[in-house]
Design an enzyme around this catalytic site. Structure first.
Site, PDB file in Angstrom:
ATOM      1  N   GLU A 273     -15.720   9.199 -12.787  1.00  0.00           N
ATOM      2  CA  GLU A 273     -14.354   9.570 -12.408  1.00  0.00           C
ATOM      3  C   GLU A 273     -14.359  10.856 -11.579  1.00  0.00           C
ATOM      4  O   GLU A 273     -13.726  10.934 -10.526  1.00  0.00           O
ATOM      5  CB  GLU A 273     -13.518   9.768 -13.675  1.00  0.00           C
ATOM      6  CG  GLU A 273     -12.080  10.129 -13.428  1.00  0.00           C
ATOM      7  CD  GLU A 273     -11.307   8.991 -12.783  1.00  0.00           C
ATOM      8  OE1 GLU A 273     -11.167   7.938 -13.407  1.00  0.00           O
ATOM      9  OE2 GLU A 273     -10.850   9.145 -11.629  1.00  0.00           O
ATOM     10  N   ASP A 277     -13.171  11.136  -7.677  1.00  0.00           N
ATOM     11  CA  ASP A 277     -12.022  11.970  -7.309  1.00  0.00           C
ATOM     12  C   ASP A 277     -12.422  13.058  -6.312  1.00  0.00           C
ATOM     13  O   ASP A 277     -11.717  13.304  -5.327  1.00  0.00           O
ATOM     14  CB  ASP A 277     -11.413  12.631  -8.560  1.00  0.00           C
ATOM     15  CG  ASP A 277     -10.917  11.607  -9.582  1.00  0.00           C
ATOM     16  OD1 ASP A 277     -10.820  10.419  -9.232  1.00  0.00           O
ATOM     17  OD2 ASP A 277     -10.639  12.004 -10.727  1.00  0.00           O
ATOM     18  N   SER A 491      -7.418   5.010 -10.570  1.00  0.00           N
ATOM     19  CA  SER A 491      -8.149   6.273 -10.477  1.00  0.00           C
ATOM     20  C   SER A 491      -8.483   6.625  -9.042  1.00  0.00           C
ATOM     21  O   SER A 491      -8.586   7.797  -8.699  1.00  0.00           O
ATOM     22  CB  SER A 491      -9.488   6.137 -11.192  1.00  0.00           C
ATOM     23  OG  SER A 491      -9.377   6.567 -12.483  1.00  0.00           O
ATOM     24  N   ASP A 533       5.651  -0.924   2.986  1.00  0.00           N
ATOM     25  CA  ASP A 533       6.163  -1.654   1.823  1.00  0.00           C
ATOM     26  C   ASP A 533       5.189  -2.794   1.497  1.00  0.00           C
ATOM     27  O   ASP A 533       4.862  -3.593   2.371  1.00  0.00           O
ATOM     28  CB  ASP A 533       7.554  -2.209   2.168  1.00  0.00           C
ATOM     29  CG  ASP A 533       8.284  -2.736   0.945  1.00  0.00           C
ATOM     30  OD1 ASP A 533       7.726  -2.634  -0.168  1.00  0.00           O
ATOM     31  OD2 ASP A 533       9.412  -3.240   1.118  1.00  0.00           O
ATOM     32  N   ILE A 534       4.715  -2.847   0.275  1.00  0.00           N
ATOM     33  CA  ILE A 534       3.800  -3.922  -0.147  1.00  0.00           C
ATOM     34  C   ILE A 534       4.636  -4.977  -0.873  1.00  0.00           C
ATOM     35  O   ILE A 534       5.344  -4.654  -1.839  1.00  0.00           O
ATOM     36  CB  ILE A 534       2.688  -3.372  -1.077  1.00  0.00           C
ATOM     37  CG1 ILE A 534       1.984  -2.172  -0.427  1.00  0.00           C
ATOM     38  CG2 ILE A 534       1.690  -4.474  -1.430  1.00  0.00           C
ATOM     39  CD1 ILE A 534       1.363  -2.433   0.927  1.00  0.00           C
ATOM     40  N   GLY A 552      11.113  -3.450  -0.768  1.00  0.00           N
ATOM     41  CA  GLY A 552      11.693  -2.285  -1.438  1.00  0.00           C
ATOM     42  C   GLY A 552      10.839  -1.893  -2.634  1.00  0.00           C
ATOM     43  O   GLY A 552       9.718  -2.392  -2.818  1.00  0.00           O
ATOM     44  N   ASP A 554       9.176  -1.640  -6.228  1.00  0.00           N
ATOM     45  CA  ASP A 554       8.860  -2.581  -7.308  1.00  0.00           C
ATOM     46  C   ASP A 554       7.907  -1.902  -8.283  1.00  0.00           C
ATOM     47  O   ASP A 554       7.204  -0.955  -7.929  1.00  0.00           O
ATOM     48  CB  ASP A 554       8.231  -3.867  -6.743  1.00  0.00           C
ATOM     49  CG  ASP A 554       6.987  -3.574  -5.915  1.00  0.00           C
ATOM     50  OD1 ASP A 554       5.947  -3.216  -6.503  1.00  0.00           O
ATOM     51  OD2 ASP A 554       7.060  -3.688  -4.674  1.00  0.00           O
TER      52      ASP A 554
END
Ligand SMILES: *[C@@H]1O[C@H](CO)[C@@H](O)[C@H](O)[C@H]1NC(C)=O
Ligand SMILES: *[C@@H]1O[C@H](CO)[C@@H](O)[C@H](O)[C@H]1NC(C)=O
Ligand SMILES: *[C@@H]1O[C@H](CO)[C@@H](O)[C@H](O)[C@H]1NC(C)=O
Ligand SMILES: *[C@@H]1O[C@H](CO)[C@@H](O)[C@H](O)[C@H]1NC(C)=O
Ligand SMILES: *[C@@H]1O[C@H](CO)[C@@H](O)[C@H](O)[C@H]1NC(C)=O
Length: 575
Positions: A273, A277, A491, A533-534, A552, A554
């Site tokens: 992690e 990052d 992550s 927008d996905i 929009g 979700d």
């Protein structure tokens, strides 16, 4: 040297309170029906095991702080960007002086004096190290060792504790008591050798940030948090830079250790992690100065071999540190969290107010939404585990914390190009926090399009809805323990989105403007126009198909993924 009169005063106070508190009527302060799923009572806690008691004092002025937050983050408000200083936020986080005194008297009645205490800069936390035997007396409770049946972790907790009734208004809560949360890293490892890979160059292309150059010296910074002994391996970082971010080769970050946090450089101690990052956040934003916060969640163990691992929660320690710092990165990403229901509501509220305070100081905070879809990621009704932990054992979707805190920007996951929702991308509705007004319109619109009765009883339609935004979350190439490998999970999405925000902050600071601060009021009112927008994919879980990504907002991909150049134009139009 302590004066004699002070010593005498101490003695008098001690004697007075020995009677005034111990003989008081105790009343249950907090209790849970049972430990969260997976935790099993193992044995009584050893009486000499040391607990680091964290006492949260109420913050009566928080409503004023929240008012500041809404004003300074609302792009239409005349105070937009008018952030508070450390000293100003501390005034709003402080308890009543009378509360501080009362709690000190109570502690003194058990022989715990000022020199044994650690106080936060705003005086809103008091920390004392006491053996289990004394904590049991002070809290009229019995601690046990609990074992986690899947992970074999051991912690010392209780399911209920009490305080003299007169203290209830002066203490918001005390931990570790009823808190069993583990705050996992939201990463999942994949070793698919023939997969297409995500790299910083690819993300810059996909999110329209090719060629944007950040400044090393305009004061803009980015921060990454590390918990649970997740360490950034410096060789891995350089190896990654050499291949995937050559400009950053030889560059370094600032290490900040909190509560004794380490950054062990042994190859075996490298954290997937932390590597993910740092490689993406620092690689994407180079030469922006980067900071890695390594926070330990546990005080030193009692040298008793049978002493279980102490896993105090780490967020309050991290918040206490950053809120007392003068100079903060303008953008900070965190990729850890746990099921909201494993976190006591009092604690969730308290940590969430800390994030609000960071917002008033002009910091943009992002969190991963989680990797279990609407809950547990398992769509097989035979094996899914989406049950409430409140004694009803009701079937329900499982929201995450801090993802569901209304004062942070929560990042869900996408995959592929063109982008679609990643099926594990967690999203949903908080059972603790009500829906903040900045997302009223977007969320109502989504809910109004659901077929009537959809998932009735499984989620709280009035709760804070998340994620707010999203970014890629699969097949991230990282260097880990000296080798290149793939990793995924939301992550990866949080540091990616945070990097784009950090570049926006860079552009604003270079233009002589303030950082963007708490992003959501801007994102939901204006910023969404700079997001992709996905509209495909869904996040199954709890034996359901989960929610659908739609036009929009979700609860799978939020408002969408970033288009840096468009966002930059919008951000530079703001005052
Ligand atoms: C508990 O602590 C011991 C000793 O520090 C360590 O070896 C072990 O891995 C830890 N267990 C867990 C589950 O964290
Ligand atoms: C980079 O910073 C880390 C943390 O302070 C330090 O351990 C490491 O030695 C530094 N690396 C280089 C190459 O200076
Ligand atoms: C660093 O990590 C290695 C591998 O996990 C471990 O053996 C070593 O004891 C650690 N060093 C310290 C100082 O904790
Ligand atoms: C909750 O209900 C589920 C489904 O009926 C069951 O499998 C599970 O064991 C129950 N858990 C508890 C703690 O009662
Ligand atoms: C998701 O879309 C599918 C296909 O259009 C539809 O059958 C289903 O009802 C939708 N689910 C929700 C929760 O909106």
């Amino acid at each position: 040297m302590r004066s004699l009169s002070l010593l005498l005063l101490h003695l008098v106070v001690t004697l007075a309170n020995a009677t005034s508190y111990k003989d008081c009527q105790f009343k249950i302060k907090e209790s849970i029906v049972a430990p969260p799923r997976g935790w099993v009572e193992h044995a009584p806690a050893p009486p000499n095991h040391i607990l680091e008691l964290r006492i949260a004092l109420p913050q009566p002025y928080f409503p004023l702080l929240e008012k500041h937050l809404w004003e300074v983050s609302d792009p239409t408000h005349k105070r937009y960007g008018d952030y508070l200083s450390k000293e100003e936020t501390e005034v709003f986080l402080a308890p009543y002086p009378h509360t501080v005194d009362t709690v000190s008297e109570w502690l003194a009645s058990y022989g715990i004096y000022e020199e044994h205490l650690f106080r936060s800069s705003a005086q809103d936390w008091v920390t004392a190290r006491v053996p289990v035997s004394l904590a049991e007396e002070m809290l009229d409770t019995k601690y046990h060792i609990y074992r986690h049946s899947e992970t074999d972790e051991y912690i010392v907790r209780t399911t209920s504790y009490s305080l003299p009734e007169v203290l209830h208004e002066h203490i918001q809560f005390i931990q570790p008591t009823t808190m069993f949360a583990r705050f996992k890293a939201f990463k999942s490892t994949m070793h698919w050798t023939t997969a297409p890979s995500i790299t910083p160059t690819c993300l810059r292309q996909l999110y329209n940030a090719v060629g944007y150059e950040t400044s090393a010296t305009n004061g803009n910074q980015i921060g990454i948090t590390g918990y649970l002994e997740q360490y950034v391996n410096n060789d891995d970082l350089q190896q990654f830079f050499e291949t995937y971010a050559p400009a950053a080769c030889g560059s370094n970050y600032t290490l900040v250790s909190i509560n004794g946090g380490q950054n062990n450089q042994s190859v075996a101690a490298a954290g997937e992690e932390a590597d993910l990052d740092s490689q993406y956040a620092f690689g994407l934003t180079y030469p922006t100065p980067g900071t890695f916060y390594t926070t330990a969640g546990s005080p030193p163990f009692d040298p008793d071999a049978r002493t279980p691992n102490n896993t105090n929660e780490p967020y309050s320690y991290w918040l206490e540190y950053v809120l007392s710092a003068e100079n903060l990165p303008q953008t900070i990403s965190t990729s850890y969290g746990d099921d909201e229901q494993t976190v006591p509501e009092s604690y969730a509220n308290r940590v969430c107010t800390g994030f609000a305070a960071l917002g008033t100081r002009g910091v943009s905070i992002t969190f991963s939404s989680g990797d279990i879809g609407v809950g547990d990621g398992d769509s097989n009704p035979e094996t899914q585990k989406c049950f409430s932990n409140d004694g009803r054992n009701a079937t329900m979707f499982i929201p995450a914390f801090p993802a569901a805190c209304p004062y942070v920007t929560t990042v869900g996951g996408t995959a592929y190009i063109p982008e679609t929702a990643a099926s594990f991308s967690s999203g949903g509705f908080s059972n603790y926090f009500s829906r903040p007004s900045y997302q009223d319109e977007a969320v109502s619109e989504y809910l109004s399009k659901l077929p009537p009765g959809t998932y009735e009883g499984l989620y709280n339609p009035d709760g804070r809805a998340y994620p707010d935004v999203s970014a890629q979350s699969e097949w991230f190439m990282i260097a880990y323990q000296g080798k290149f490998t793939y990793i995924g999970g939301t992550s990866a999405s949080s540091p990616t989105f945070a990097s784009i925000i950090s570049m926006l902050n860079d552009a604003r600071i270079s233009a002589g403007k303030k950082s963007l601060g708490f992003l959501n009021p801007w994102l939901y009112s204006v910023g969404y126009a700079g997001l992709n927008d996905i509209t495909t994919g869904n996040n199954p879980g709890c034996g359901t198909e989960g929610f659908n990504a739609t036009t929009g907002w979700d609860p799978v991909t939020g408002l969408g993924t970033p288009n840096f150049e468009k966002l930059k134009d919008l951000a530079l139009q703001l005052p």
